[in-house]
Design a protein around this motif. Sequence first.
Motif, PDB file in Angstrom:
ATOM      1  N   THR A  34      60.457  90.559  42.575  1.00 16.46           N
ATOM      2  CA  THR A  34      59.750  90.109  43.774  1.00 16.46           C
ATOM      3  C   THR A  34      59.925  91.180  44.846  1.00 16.46           C
ATOM      4  N   LYS A  35      58.814  91.673  45.417  1.00 16.54           N
ATOM      5  CA  LYS A  35      58.866  92.816  46.340  1.00 16.54           C
ATOM      6  C   LYS A  35      58.626  92.392  47.775  1.00 16.54           C
ATOM      7  N   GLU A  36      59.069  93.238  48.703  1.00 13.42           N
ATOM      8  CA  GLU A  36      58.693  93.042  50.098  1.00 13.42           C
ATOM      9  C   GLU A  36      57.709  94.135  50.491  1.00 13.42           C
ATOM     10  N   GLY A  37      56.533  93.689  50.976  1.00 16.95           N
ATOM     11  CA  GLY A  37      55.568  94.652  51.500  1.00 16.95           C
ATOM     12  C   GLY A  37      55.582  94.543  53.010  1.00 16.95           C
ATOM     13  N   CYS A  38      54.859  93.535  53.511  1.00 18.92           N
ATOM     14  CA  CYS A  38      54.658  93.414  54.959  1.00 18.92           C
ATOM     15  C   CYS A  38      55.700  92.537  55.644  1.00 18.92           C
ATOM     16  N   GLY A  39      56.267  91.589  54.915  1.00 16.14           N
ATOM     17  CA  GLY A  39      57.179  90.634  55.538  1.00 16.14           C
ATOM     18  C   GLY A  39      56.492  89.650  56.482  1.00 16.14           C
ATOM     19  N   GLU A  40      55.166  89.575  56.421  1.00 16.38           N
ATOM     20  CA  GLU A  40      54.427  88.701  57.352  1.00 16.38           C
ATOM     21  C   GLU A  40      53.352  87.856  56.676  1.00 16.38           C
ATOM     22  N   GLY A  41      53.452  87.680  55.388  1.00 18.84           N
ATOM     23  CA  GLY A  41      52.494  86.802  54.717  1.00 18.84           C
ATOM     24  C   GLY A  41      51.160  87.429  54.381  1.00 18.84           C
ATOM     25  N   GLU A  42      51.030  88.739  54.585  1.00 12.44           N
ATOM     26  CA  GLU A  42      49.707  89.340  54.446  1.00 12.44           C
ATOM     27  C   GLU A  42      49.473  90.119  53.166  1.00 12.44           C
ATOM     28  N   CYS A  43      50.529  90.464  52.418  1.00 12.23           N
ATOM     29  CA  CYS A  43      50.305  91.368  51.280  1.00 12.23           C
ATOM     30  C   CYS A  43      50.538  90.714  49.927  1.00 12.23           C
ATOM     31  N   GLY A  44      51.274  89.611  49.875  1.00  9.56           N
ATOM     32  CA  GLY A  44      51.471  88.914  48.607  1.00  9.56           C
ATOM     33  C   GLY A  44      52.472  89.546  47.653  1.00  9.56           C
ATOM     34  N   ALA A  45      53.102  90.660  48.030  1.00 16.66           N
ATOM     35  CA  ALA A  45      54.058  91.318  47.128  1.00 16.66           C
ATOM     36  C   ALA A  45      55.249  90.406  46.822  1.00 16.66           C
ATOM     37  N   CYS A  46      55.520  89.471  47.719  1.00 16.30           N
ATOM     38  CA  CYS A  46      56.696  88.604  47.612  1.00 16.30           C
ATOM     39  C   CYS A  46      56.380  87.248  46.975  1.00 16.30           C
ATOM     40  N   SER A  47      55.201  87.129  46.330  1.00 16.14           N
ATOM     41  CA  SER A  47      54.762  85.822  45.812  1.00 16.14           C
ATOM     42  C   SER A  47      55.720  85.216  44.778  1.00 16.14           C
ATOM     43  N   GLN A  55      53.418  80.872  46.650  1.00 16.40           N
ATOM     44  CA  GLN A  55      53.702  80.965  48.089  1.00 16.40           C
ATOM     45  C   GLN A  55      54.363  82.312  48.389  1.00 16.40           C
ATOM     46  N   ASN A  56      54.362  82.690  49.669  1.00 16.77           N
ATOM     47  CA  ASN A  56      54.961  83.965  50.067  1.00 16.77           C
ATOM     48  C   ASN A  56      56.433  83.763  50.410  1.00 16.77           C
ATOM     49  N   SER A  57      57.335  84.354  49.614  1.00 12.78           N
ATOM     50  CA  SER A  57      58.760  84.083  49.837  1.00 12.78           C
ATOM     51  C   SER A  57      59.275  84.722  51.124  1.00 12.78           C
ATOM     52  N   CYS A  58      58.510  85.646  51.713  1.00 14.49           N
ATOM     53  CA  CYS A  58      58.952  86.237  52.989  1.00 14.49           C
ATOM     54  C   CYS A  58      58.795  85.260  54.140  1.00 14.49           C
ATOM     55  N   LEU A  59      58.034  84.175  53.937  1.00 18.61           N
ATOM     56  CA  LEU A  59      57.809  83.211  55.024  1.00 18.61           C
ATOM     57  C   LEU A  59      58.605  81.923  54.817  1.00 18.61           C
TER      58      LEU A  59
END
Lengths: 158, 285
Positions: A34-47, A55-59
């Motif tokens: 699971t990756k971090e891209g934007c940290g703001e729900g916009e890139c989906g890398a953390c899905s 869901q976006n795990s950064c949020l």
Amino acid sequence: MITFTLNGRVVETDAPATVRLLDLIRDDFELIGTKEGCGEGECGACSVFVNNLVQNSCLIPIGSIAGANIQTIEGIIETEQFKILDESYSVAGGVQCGYCIPGMIMASAALLSKNPHPSETEIREGISGNLCRCTGYNMIVDAINLAAQKGDGIWQKK
Amino acid sequence: MAEKVTAYRFDRIDETLSQLNREDCAIIAGGTDVMVLHKSRRGVPPKFSKPIVFIDHLSELKQVYQTDKDLHIGACCTYTELLEHPLIPTPIKSAIKTIAAPAIRNRGTVGGNICNASPAGDMLPLLYVYNAKVLLRSVNGDRFVAISDFIQGPRRIQRLHNEIVTEIILPSVLEEGTHVIFEKVGNRNADAIAKVSFAGFMRINKERIEDIRFAFGAVGPTMIRSREIEKKLVGKTLPLADAEIDTIVAEFDKIIRPIDDQRSTAVYRKTVALNLLRYFLSLKQ
Ligand SMILES: Cc1cc2nc3c(=O)[nH]c(=O)nc-3n(C[C@H](O)[C@H](O)[C@H](O)COP(=O)(O)OP(=O)(O)OC[C@H]3O[C@@H](n4cnc5c(N)ncnc54)[C@H](O)[C@@H]3O)c2cc1C
Ligand code: FES
Ligand code: FES
């Protein structure tokens, strides 16, 4: 203590409730697919999947997932669905640098399990929360199309 | 190591309300606004100056039901839950489909959209034209506030610190004979924040306008709706004459004052808003 299910195993953590699920799974559980891209729900890398919904795990503050069923990319890697997606992404040339791919796979699996035969528009809508800086998306759309054809009949079962 | 924070997640709504009555807390529903707003450096948890209370697991806040012709929508229903619910009117579903992407819609809640009170909140124009009421609950009981009074400005709402929004009520929404539209102009994909949005509501009886309402989003600090202008159209027969449409559009021109920002310019916003109004008024029902 917060208790939840992570990739099929019941786990506990005493991390503060505001810690992001993304940080918990990467740092404490060392699941780094699971990756971090934007940290703001916009890139989906953390899905990730929360109770089977992407869901976006950064949020997600971990305090809100007590008792939930969380699956990361590592948790679906053994499934038939993953194998078909993996194959289809390679055949269609949907992977370049690969950073977006775990998130793309999660979004693809979420889409196909709801809608096993999506139209092109539905595919684009399904991955609309996932940014890819390399492929220009067409190859990813092809990959999902291919996975829908190859995996006919396997998406509905959980 | 992260700082300790006080966080509550009660099984029951009454316990949650008692805690809110004892201390001012930051409420978190889906967290899709709050977590971005309080974001810290990478790897550092978001910072909150108050204790936190999670509410999005409370089943009382997740119901959708009908009483007479009114529709009650639980504040913590996610967009995905509403999309899949048979009682939710089609225009609301169309608005939801324009919001972000599936992963956000699986988390974001309608109550969060209202309480965030963004000028571009996509649930808001429709809730204004449905004359929605917000149901607030505290240890002292329930109170109802019209959506247009509840939202006071960007991120400013009429909520006391001991209250939770429990429901959004759409009065008479299940009545026949109304025609409702939602239009949004923005980019697609995850960055889908509206540049301009519009909701129109019309009830007609044999060509005669019995009730008409319209609201604009993202062209002012809150939704723009003018009951005076709406009233001038009641009793008119459809189709409206071009001159009648021109008059209404000209009156609206005077009251909308959009701004320039990174998403769009004031001139563009105004032009689009007035075109959307013209389009709505020229619809052949
Ligand atoms: C990538 C991305 C894209 C987005 N796209 C859109 C879009 O296209 N359109 C759009 O309108 N929005 C969009 N949003 C904003 C957001 O997702 C929505 O506003 C969502 O509805 C917020 O709901 P939530 O439950 O996540 O709110 P939260 O973040 O949990 O809460 C928001 C605010 O409301 C308060 N609150 C929440 N519920 C209650 C309640 N029941 N009672 C009292 N107070 C409460 C909280 O304290 C907080 O102040 C986007 C956000 C992201 C991150
Ligand atoms: S890191 Fe979560 S959406 Fe970009
Ligand atoms: S393959 Fe590089 S970001 Fe998608």
